[in-house]
Write a protein that holds these residues in place. Sequence first.
Motif, mmCIF file in Angstrom:
data_model
loop_
_atom_site.group_PDB
_atom_site.id
_atom_site.type_symbol
_atom_site.label_atom_id
_atom_site.label_comp_id
_atom_site.label_asym_id
_atom_site.label_seq_id
_atom_site.Cartn_x
_atom_site.Cartn_y
_atom_site.Cartn_z
ATOM 1 N N ARG A 13 0.823 -1.213 0.000
ATOM 2 C CA ARG A 13 0.000 0.000 0.000
ATOM 3 C C ARG A 13 0.853 1.258 0.000
ATOM 4 O O ARG A 13 0.555 2.224 -0.705
ATOM 5 N N ALA A 14 1.931 1.241 0.780
ATOM 6 C CA ALA A 14 2.805 2.406 0.843
ATOM 7 C C ALA A 14 3.475 2.672 -0.499
ATOM 8 O O ALA A 14 3.580 3.829 -0.942
ATOM 9 N N ILE A 52 8.609 5.117 3.307
ATOM 10 C CA ILE A 52 8.668 4.297 2.093
ATOM 11 C C ILE A 52 7.841 4.922 0.980
ATOM 12 O O ILE A 52 8.256 4.925 -0.189
ATOM 13 N N THR A 53 6.704 5.492 1.323
ATOM 14 C CA THR A 53 5.912 6.207 0.314
ATOM 15 C C THR A 53 6.718 7.362 -0.273
ATOM 16 O O THR A 53 6.677 7.604 -1.488
ATOM 17 N N LYS A 54 7.477 8.058 0.560
ATOM 18 C CA LYS A 54 8.313 9.167 0.075
ATOM 19 C C LYS A 54 9.406 8.647 -0.858
ATOM 20 O O LYS A 54 9.680 9.257 -1.911
ATOM 21 N N LEU A 55 10.033 7.534 -0.503
ATOM 22 C CA LEU A 55 11.051 6.960 -1.386
ATOM 23 C C LEU A 55 10.447 6.540 -2.725
ATOM 24 O O LEU A 55 11.073 6.728 -3.783
ATOM 25 N N ASP A 86 9.842 9.685 -4.764
ATOM 26 C CA ASP A 86 11.102 10.173 -5.330
ATOM 27 C C ASP A 86 11.529 9.326 -6.532
ATOM 28 O O ASP A 86 12.027 9.860 -7.527
ATOM 29 N N ALA A 87 11.333 8.022 -6.424
ATOM 30 C CA ALA A 87 11.693 7.120 -7.524
ATOM 31 C C ALA A 87 10.862 7.410 -8.769
ATOM 32 O O ALA A 87 11.346 7.286 -9.900
ATOM 33 N N CYS A 88 9.619 7.787 -8.571
ATOM 34 C CA CYS A 88 8.742 8.072 -9.710
ATOM 35 C C CYS A 88 9.189 9.290 -10.503
ATOM 36 O O CYS A 88 8.784 9.467 -11.654
ATOM 37 N N LYS A 89 10.031 10.117 -9.894
ATOM 38 C CA LYS A 89 10.503 11.328 -10.573
ATOM 39 C C LYS A 89 11.686 11.046 -11.489
ATOM 40 O O LYS A 89 12.118 11.935 -12.223
#
Length: 212
Positions: free
Chosen positions: A34-35, A200-203, A206-209
Motif C-alpha cells: 500500500r505504501a 517508504i511512500t516518500k522513497l 522520489d523514484a517516480c521522478k
Amino acid sequence: MSQKIDLLKPVLTGQPVIPVLLIDKVEHAVPLARALAKGGLPAIEITLRTAAALQAIKAVADEVPEAIVGAGTILDAKNYQDAVAAGSRFIVSPGVTRNILDAANDSAVPLLPAAITPGEMLSLRDEGYRYLKFFPAEQSGGAAFLKAMSSPLADLSFCPTGGISLANANNYLSLPNVICVGGSWVAPANLVEAGDWDAITKLASDACKLKA
C-alpha cells in the motif's frame, strides 16, 4: 511461444522503478504494498527468497487491489506454478531454463527472464521474448554494456536489476533499450522493520521522478 507482451509491457512501462522486495514477515506485505502504491509504484516484485514469500504474495493479491504483485527468484517450474497460484500477475527469473520457458508457455501469467550475455539474449529472442531482465546489472557490465547492446540487439528491451540505486538509476533509464529498472532501495529493511510506511511512500514518490 509468446512472451504475452500485452500483459507484461503495461507493468514495465507503468513506472520507472519496479520495487524488488524481500519480505521476511507476512504482516509487512500489505502495508508495504500500500505504501509503495501510494507513492506511485503499484507494480512490485516479491522475491521467493524467504519462507514468507508466497503468503506475502497472496496477501497482497487478496488485500491490495491497487497493487500489481509479481514474483521474483523463480528457479523452476514448481516455483512458477506456486507463484501463479498465490496470485502473481507477472513472473521474474534470475536466469532461464527449458523448464521455466515451458512453464511460462503453459501459463497465462507472463515471464520476464534474465539474460546477461549476447548468447542468452539471442536464445530468448529466438523464443519470442523481447523484454528481458538484465541481472546482476552492475556486476555484469552495467549501463555501458547495455548501451553496447542497443544497436546490434535493437529490438530487445531490458529491466536491469542488481546494484541499482537512486544515484545510478538514470544511467540506465537514459538508455534507449531500458524500459525500467528494478531496485530494493525504495523499501530498505530498516524502514520495513520499523513500519515506517510514510518514509517508504516518500522513497517511492522520489523514484517516480526518475526519467522513465
